[in-house]
Each structure stands twice: as C-alpha cells, then as structure tokens.
Scaffold this active site. Structure first.
Site, PDB file in Angstrom:
ATOM      1  N   ASP A   7      74.701   3.188  66.028  1.00 14.12           N
ATOM      2  CA  ASP A   7      75.958   2.646  66.556  1.00 14.12           C
ATOM      3  C   ASP A   7      76.693   2.106  65.452  1.00 14.12           C
ATOM      4  O   ASP A   7      76.019   2.028  63.999  1.00 14.12           O
ATOM      5  CB  ASP A   7      75.403   1.398  67.488  1.00 14.12           C
ATOM      6  N   GLU A  29      62.437  33.179  54.971  1.00 18.87           N
ATOM      7  CA  GLU A  29      63.044  31.516  54.929  1.00 18.87           C
ATOM      8  C   GLU A  29      63.047  31.280  53.508  1.00 18.87           C
ATOM      9  O   GLU A  29      64.329  30.407  53.456  1.00 18.87           O
ATOM     10  CB  GLU A  29      62.312  30.890  56.047  1.00 18.87           C
TER      11      GLU A  29
END
Ligand code: GLA
Length: 726
Positions: free
Chosen positions: A532, A612
């Site tokens: 927030d 990877e």
C-alpha cells in the site's frame, strides 16, 4: 493558482492541469460537493437539484423549505444524525451518548505547498508543486471541529484528502467511523474496480457495477491485507484502457480499511474509503485531535491507462522517498527459496560467489539468521545473529560477501515474536493478547504491541544494533500474520489500539529511514499482504507476492499495475516446478515477468539446469540495460491475463523514443489463430525500428492493428520487443 475561493458565491475550486473539483458552502453552512471531473471554469452549482422528496427531511434551519435535504445533496463530509441516511463518513459518540455530528462551515485557509500529517505517511510536494486548502467546520452544539485538508498537485492531476477531528467540547468523545474521503456523484452509472486476493494470489482485478446496494470491501486484519487492496477505481460503465472517465481513491495507510460504494434512492452514487470501523472507537478528550489518514484521488477522462500513469508518477515522485527513489535497484539473489532456514555462512558466501559470476549485485540473507531460528516456530523477537550458523559475526559474513563483490541485505520481522524466544520469556506482556484467553496463533507467532512506545523502542534498539554492526545495504521488512487478538495493556480504550499500532509501525520505519538513509528497505508481508501507499512512503519497493510462478504473476502484477509503478514491485525468478503451484515454465518466461519489477533470483545454483544457468548472465545484462526504461517509462497494459490469449505489457519512454514490449501467451490451441498485440503510447505517425530484428514498423499500424506474435508450438514462451523511433 490551483485553489480558488469565490467569496461571493461561496465556492472553493480546486484545479489540476486536467481536472476540477468544486465545493460549495451551502445556505446553512454544509459543505456540499459540486463537481469532480474534467477541468472546467465556472460554477457547477446548477448541478444541485432541490425538491420536496418524501421521507427526506430537512435541517431545522431550513424552516418551511422542504426542498433542502442532506438525504440527497452531495457532500464533502457526510455525518451521522443529520438526516442523511446514506453511509456517513463520520460517526462520533458525543459525551452525552448521542451520535449526531452536524458540521457547519467555520473558516478556510489556502497555503502554498502540501500539508503533512503528523506521524502518518502522506504525499509530499514543494511549494511550487502543490497548494493546500484547509476547510474548518464545526458542530455548534458539541464543538467538535473538523479540518478537511485538500492537497492539490496540478501537474500530477492528483488531489489528496485527509481529515483532522478535534474535540473542542468539554467531555470525552469517541470517533466510531472516520472515512477520509467521500465522493458523491449526483448522476451516472459506474463500475467499481477493486483488487481482491489471498496469500500468494494478491490484487486480482475485479470490476462490478455499482448498484442499489452497498458494496463493501476492506480488511479487518489489522493490515491492508492480501484480501483487498486499499485502492479502488470508480469508472464509467464504458471506460476502457484508452478512453472514458475514471476516478481513483487510494488510501495511504497500512492497517485495516473499508471502502464502500452504492447507489442511493435517487440514483446518486456515494463512494468512500477510510479506516475499518470494526474494533475502532477512538477516544478524544477535550483538546485532543485525531488524524484520519490520507486518500490520493485522481481523475481522468482518458481511460484506465492514464489513471495508472497518474498514480505511478505520484507514487514514484511524491510518496516514495530517499536515496533509492529514482534509482534502478540492485539485482539480487535471495536465500529464501534457495535454502529456506538451512544455510550457513559458508553456503551464503558460495551463493554470492556463484551469483557474482552472473552479474548479480546483492545477496539477501532471508529468514533464519538470528537466535535459534532453524524453523518458523522460534526466535522471532531475538534479533541476535546466530554466529554458530553464520560461522562468525554478522560483520565477518557481510565483509566476506562484500569481498566477493556483492552488497549484503538482511531479512527482519520486527513486529512479531514467537513464544519460543528470549524476548517473550522476558516480556510476555509485550504482545497483543486478550486477558484470560489463549491467543490465535499465526505461523506460530504473536504480534507485538506496537501501540506502546516501550515495545517499539525495545525492538528498535535491537534492530539498530544489528544494522550498525555491519555494512548492511538492504533490509527486507516482513510481517507474517494478521492481528486477531486486539487488546493492549497500555490503554483502557481498546478501540484505539489498531490505529495506534500503525502509528508505532510508522514511527519505527521513520526512525529507520532517518538513521539509516543508505539502506534500501523492501516491504513484505507474506509477499504482498501490505502492499500500500503507506508502506511505500517508507519502503520504496514491496515484495509483490510469495507466488513466484510466472503465469500466476501475470495476474498479480496486472492487478498491481493499476495503482502501483513497476519500481515498487519486488519480483524474482525462482526454480521450477514452482514451489507455490508446481507449474513448469522456461526461465525466459520467468525472467520476462520478473523484469517488470525490481529484479532478482531466488534459488540455489544446484537446483537449476545448465541451460537455465546459461541464460542468467544475459538476463542480468538485459535487465540492467533496459531497467531505466522499464522503471521510468510509462507503463501500459496491452491485454488482460483473464480475457486474452496472451498477456502483454509495455513501457514507453517519456519522449516516446523508446519502447519495451513483453508478451506471454497463456493459451495454446490446435490450428491457433494469430494473436495480435496492439501497442499503446507510441508517437503517432512515427516509424519504429525493432532493435533485434531491425524491422521497421509504422506506429499507427502497431497501435491500431497490432503486432502478430510468432506462430509457435508449445506452452509458455515470452516475447520481448524493443523499439526505437526513427
Ligand atoms: C514471508 C516472505 C518470504 C520469506 C519468508 C521468511 O513468507 O514473504 O519471502 O521472507 O517470510 O520466513
């Protein structure tokens, strides 16, 4: 001048570059809301209609005039007991037990610059960037006085609202509801856009019509929560990404909140956001004041993309603070999904050495470094490095990692304590717990009573010592349970505890910001449970979700992007099968998604394949090269992860010269029709060259018809296109 008072007509007009907000002091002193929308001059008083409407009573002062009723007039601060039967913004229990608050205009002041709120986060701006309007209204009977604060930031197209309630009477009163901002619309058909979710699946986009019923979202959890984000958008029925009116209301607060929307009996719409009322009953003795946290409001009639840009800019430049506000954050490797609690100092140094080879810039030692924290049942509260586990002091470990060439970051969870800890044994009364009851446990931990200064000070002292002891350059601040046992031994008024708790949290964070300005703080709450604007004032980035699966993240980051900029979104590449949902995606897809955030990795090198590993170095280079554009450019959602076959997004530099496009197809079918991605935000009529292929495209066609994705077999691919204007 962005705030104008017309004395004769009793009108306050607030202008941003593209919007206008107007307030009228009504005949009897009520603060009536006239207008919020596209920028305009003149008076909007004509929008008010008056009629004798059945069962809508009038204030006594109106005498025989039955056409003036607060039951349908749009208001700035609707309150209880005034004949308005819609949802009030303010409910106060007066000293005599009555609940009426009848606020009448008293005075106003217009100031240069943006107001600040004591102890609370708020948008900041200098005198050339903002103006403040303070309107004071008072209940003539109880002498309750309310200051409505408006911050106007013209170039941001933002108007903020906060409220201070003062007890000017001579008895103790209780605030039972304080919604910081209300928007009353006299007409129109709107949708409410909100963002719901759960742990590991936060901020899922939801758009529902606002009907003749109360729609309520919010959090009773003492935190803003995974369940709903304290941000809502009110959009015209037909508003799209590119067109139409929409209003945002973002609460700058990290505790419980409530947002309400509903149509009234005369087809008006009221939308509010503010503090959660449950377990809230704030006492005010004579002379005391209470501040209701700020709401950032923004309007545009140019669609949801522009509304997002306005919020992104406001958060990046006027909410986030400090040294890291504008900088690209270091690429990090985090130990959590690499080894959880099972690491040693040597293992961390090895992780750093391997990470260094791939160009990674920082190692973050996550949970498990303190007390006897070898699992999640113990030691929270004991912020003392486990030197046995680390193979020496914290400083020695940090120095070793620094010698490898990496910065060092650390994980903390200051608001919590385990019963199995020295802190709890010494201070069992430091927790929030209801006398005579066994507390609810969340992840085997209890919440410390941050409404009390001695508790905040005690923990701050411990954390400060850790941060001073070594060259720590980043802190991940975690918070891993909800507050259920609301009771503090520090007060008789339990209705103030949750709010005071958040003040304690902000006080801690403010001190940390001041004392350690060179430390980058990342917020976290089981991922994005406290994502927030309040936290972003102290922590310029927040771990977006504990879910690192690239495909789920498309939805999570899509929802997040409506209010929050890429620079605030913590996002990492982890192993496959993904540890949260078992899905397997190629590392290219995981990286493409994680790069729409502050980028990093979260695995051990032993757990990834050679293929990877080979991809990592160029990924880190690619991120570093493109991060300035990705973090500072205008962000556009190009498709929806809920409705479209591919999820795509793009960032365009402010001058339109460069654009970065990413697309991840999520649907695969036989004989697949072509998927076109329509770009946005390019310079009209210009030509753009795609950097990898060298191909030249007309911007108008890219924006009107789109860019076809390659026709390829197989699940989960990521396509990146980088355009430059020629
Ligand atoms: C939370 C965080 C994770 C990790 C763990 C550590 O769940 O979201 O990233 O830090 O805590 O316990």
């Amino acid at each position: 001048m962005s705030v104008i008072f017309n004395e004769k007509e009793k009108l306050f007009t607030l202008h941003t570059n593209n919007s206008t907000y107007q307030i009228k002091i009504g005949t009897y002193g009520h603060l009536l809301h006239l207008y919020y929308g596209h920028r305009t001059e003149g008076s909007m008083e004509y929008l008010l209609t008056y009629a004798d409407r059945g069962f809508s009573g009038s204030p006594y002062d109106a005498g025989s005039d039955r056409t003036y009723s607060l039951d349908f007039l749009p208001q700035e601060i609707p309150s209880s007991g005034t004949g308005d039967f819609r949802s009030p913004a303010l409910i106060i229990e007066n000293a005599d037990g009555s609940c009426a608050v009848d606020l009448r205009y008293k005075s106003y002041e217009i100031r240069k610059g943006k107001y600040a709120l004591k102890g609370l986060p708020a948008v900041y701006a200098d005198e050339s960037e903002a103006e403040t309007l303070e309107i004071v209204a008072e209940d003539p009977v109880t002498k309750v006085e309310v200051s409505l604060l408006y911050g106007v930031l013209p170039s941001c197209d933002v108007i903020t609202r906060a409220m201070i309630v003062r007890n000017g009477g001579n008895g103790k009163i209780y605030i039972e509801k304080a919604a910081s901002a209300t928007l009353d619309f006299v007409t129109g058909r709107y949708d409410l856009i909100s963002f719901n979710g759960r742990h590991t699946m936060e901020r899922i986009f939801q758009r529902t019509p606002i009907l003749h019923m109360d729609q309520v979202i919010g959090s009773r959890r003492g935190m803003s929560s995974h369940e709903f984000n304290p941000f809502v958008i009110v959009a015209d029925k037909n508003t799209t990404e590119d067109d139409g009116s929409c209003y945002g209301m973002m609460f700058v607060y990290s505790g419980g909140f409530k947002a309400e929307a509903g149509q009234d009996q005369y087809n008006g719409t009221r939308v509010q956001i503010g503090l959660m009322e449950e377990k809230f009953r704030y006492p005010l003795c004579p002379g005391e004041a209470f501040t209701a946290p700020e709401v950032i409001m923004s309007f545009t009639d140019r669609g949801l993309s522009v509304l997002s840009h306005q919020y992104h800019h406001c958060i990046r430049k006027h909410v986030c603070r400090g040294k890291f506000r504008d900088s690209v954050r270091p690429v990090l490797i985090n130990s959590w999904e690499a080894s959880y609690f099972n690491f040693t100092g040597d293992l961390l140094v090895e992780l750093a050495e391997e990470a260094k080879k791939e160009g990674i810039e920082m190692l973050v030692m996550d949970d498990g470094w303190f007390g006897t924290r070898d699992d999640d049942t113990q030691s929270l509260g004991d912020w003392v490095p486990n030197e046995e586990k680390l193979g020496g002091t914290l400083k020695q470990l940090v120095d070793r990692v620094n010698q490898v060439g990496l910065k060092f970051g650390i994980w903390i969870e200051p608001e919590m304590v385990n019963e199995r800890s020295t802190l709890y044994r010494e201070h069992p009364d430091w927790v929030l717990a209801i006398p005579g009851r066994k507390p609810v446990l969340g992840r085997s931990q209890l919440v410390l009573d941050f409404s009390r200064k001695e508790v905040v000070d005690g923990i701050y002292g411990q954390i400060r010592k850790v941060l001073q002891s070594a060259n720590i350059e980043y802190v991940k601040w975690d918070y891993n349970r909800c507050i259920s046992d609301v009771f503090s031994i520090g007060t008789k008024d339990q209705g103030r505890v949750l709010y005071d708790y958040i003040l304690g949290l902000y006080n801690f964070l403010e001190r940390m910001n001041r004392e350690f300005p060179n430390i980058l703080i990342e917020g976290c709450s089981g991922g994005g449970g406290r994502f927030d604007a309040g936290m972003l004032y102290y922590t310029p980035q927040i771990w977006c979700s504990d879910n690192t699966d690239a495909i789920d993240r498309l939805r999570i980051q899509y929802g997040t992007s409506f209010g929050y900029p890429v620079s605030c979104v913590g996002s990492h590449v982890s192993i496959v099968p993904n540890e949260q949902n078992g899905r397997v995606t190629p590392i290219e897809v995981r990286a493409a998604v994680a790069m729409a955030g502050s980028f990093g990795y979260e695995f051990s090198f032993a757990s990834i394949s050679a293929k990877e590993r080979d991809a990592m170095k160029s990924q880190v280079e690619h991120f570093k090269e493109n991060a300035p554009l990705m973090q500072n450019g205008k962000y556009y959602r190009l498709s929806s992860p809920f409705a479209d076959e591919a999820t795509a997004w793009m960032m365009v530099s402010e001058d339109g010269k460069e654009a970065y496009v990413a697309a991840v197809p999520t649907e695969i079918h036989g004989n697949m029709p072509p998927v076109y991605i329509r770009l946005r935000g390019l310079t009209k009529d210009a030509l753009y060259r795609e950097k990898e292929s060298g191909k030249v495209y007309p911007a108008n066609a890219l924006m009107q018809t789109g860019l076809p994705l390659p026709h390829e077999m197989g699940e989960y691919k990521a396509y990146i296109y980088r355009f430059e204007k020629i």
